[in-house]
Scaffold this active site. Structure first.
Site, mmCIF file in Angstrom:
data_model
loop_
_atom_site.group_PDB
_atom_site.id
_atom_site.type_symbol
_atom_site.label_atom_id
_atom_site.label_comp_id
_atom_site.label_asym_id
_atom_site.label_seq_id
_atom_site.Cartn_x
_atom_site.Cartn_y
_atom_site.Cartn_z
ATOM 1 C CD GLN A 1 15.006 61.812 65.135
ATOM 2 O OE1 GLN A 1 15.362 60.692 64.808
ATOM 3 N NE2 GLN A 1 15.849 62.715 65.595
ATOM 4 C CE LYS B 1 18.738 58.519 63.655
ATOM 5 N NZ LYS B 1 17.829 59.113 64.657
ATOM 6 C CG ASP C 1 17.439 56.722 70.256
ATOM 7 O OD1 ASP C 1 18.615 56.664 69.852
ATOM 8 O OD2 ASP C 1 16.672 57.637 69.959
#
Length: 294
Positions: free
Chosen positions: A95, A51, A118
């Site tokens: 994450q 990313k 997200d």
């Protein structure tokens, strides 16, 4: 005739190319996304690095905050709240996994809905159910819809069967497919571990989305000839012939199903590459939305 391969790598690159042009044409600072990682889980380290590299290629600002695996839930929450109030930050991605002692959904719900690139915050999930165009849609489901759209798959009036009911993929994909939209208007059936006579449902699907985490579970006898098959699974199968000792397989038995489907995503190279490109696009659009509010 073998199925047409839906090339996720190519579609992801197309999205990145389009996004780079939009960012370069934008008058103002570049988008800024912050990645929050707990511990040193190898998969998390790899995912976040990918990313970061993609953000750099796009000219975006990306920051990484790494915390020890024994960080308390309260301390992690404080860091998320700090990022929520930082005007220089457009997107926040925490994450997973965060550790068994942390309630991940609690942390996801703390992320400001405006910065939730997200798409895991409860407010954004609710906005999807309301078919609100301002909802931040999680990256994998959004990527699936892009693959269908850009591959010319007609969804309206079709029967879509989703294998899996996870919040991250299955539930959201089902919501998107049933929406009143150019990529929706499907009749949707969601199947899961308690579904009886599963193959009866899968064989009736015009569009089959497999997201159950069982390697090569979907076989040719479970698929309707001519169906579009989207394989979301990423599974490691021990393989002594490989240098790394395993091979990657999807939830679909690609060799057999690709002989009867009309279109199919491979693993790797299908849905997987889409997630990072969608994340970057979500971040840019989150910045634009915040700037529009003033």
């Amino acid at each position: 005739m073998p199925a047409e391969i839906i090339d996720g790598n190519q579609v992801a690159q197309d999205i990145i190319h389009e996004l780079k042009a939009r960012i370069e044409a934008h008058d103002g600072r570049p988008p800024h996304v912050v990645f929050v990682r707990v511990g040193e889980d190898p998969a998390s380290v790899s995912y976040v690095r990918k990313k970061e590299l993609t953000a750099a290629k796009l000219g975006m600002n990306a920051s990484l905050e790494v915390y020890p695996e024994d960080i308390s839930q309260e301390a992690l929450a404080e860091h998320v709240m700090r990022l929520n109030t930082d005007d220089s930050v457009d997107g926040i991605l925490v994450q997973s996994p965060m550790g068994a002692h942390i309630d991940e959904q609690y942390i996801f719900n703390l992320v400001s809905p405006e910065k939730d690139v997200d798409g895991f915050n409860a407010q954004n999930l609710g906005l999807i159910a309301q078919e609100d165009p301002n909802a931040r849609v999680s990256c994998t489901p959004s990527g699936i819809m892009e693959l269908l759209k850009r591959s010319g798959v007609e969804t309206s009036g079709k029967h879509a069967v989703v294998l899996g009911r996870s919040l991250i993929v299955g539930k959201t994909v089902a919501q998107l497919l049933i929406q009143k939209s150019p990529t929706g208007n499907a009749t949707v059936t969601t199947c899961h571990s308690r579904t009886q006579n599963l193959a009866d449902f899968t064989r009736s699907a015009d569009i089959l989305v497999a997201a159950i985490g069982k390697p090569e579970f979907v076989t040719a006898d479970m698929v309707k000839p001519g169906a579009v098959v989207i394989d979301v699974g990423v599974n490691r199968i021990p393989d002594a012939s490989k240098k790394r000792g395993y091979r990657i397989a999807g939830d679909v038995h690609f060799e057999s199903v690709s002989q009867i489907a009309s279109k199919i995503t491979p693993v790797p190279g299908g849905v997987g590459p889409m997630t990072v490109s969608i994340l970057m696009r979500n971040t840019f659009e989150a910045m634009l939305a915040r700037q529009a509010k003033g």
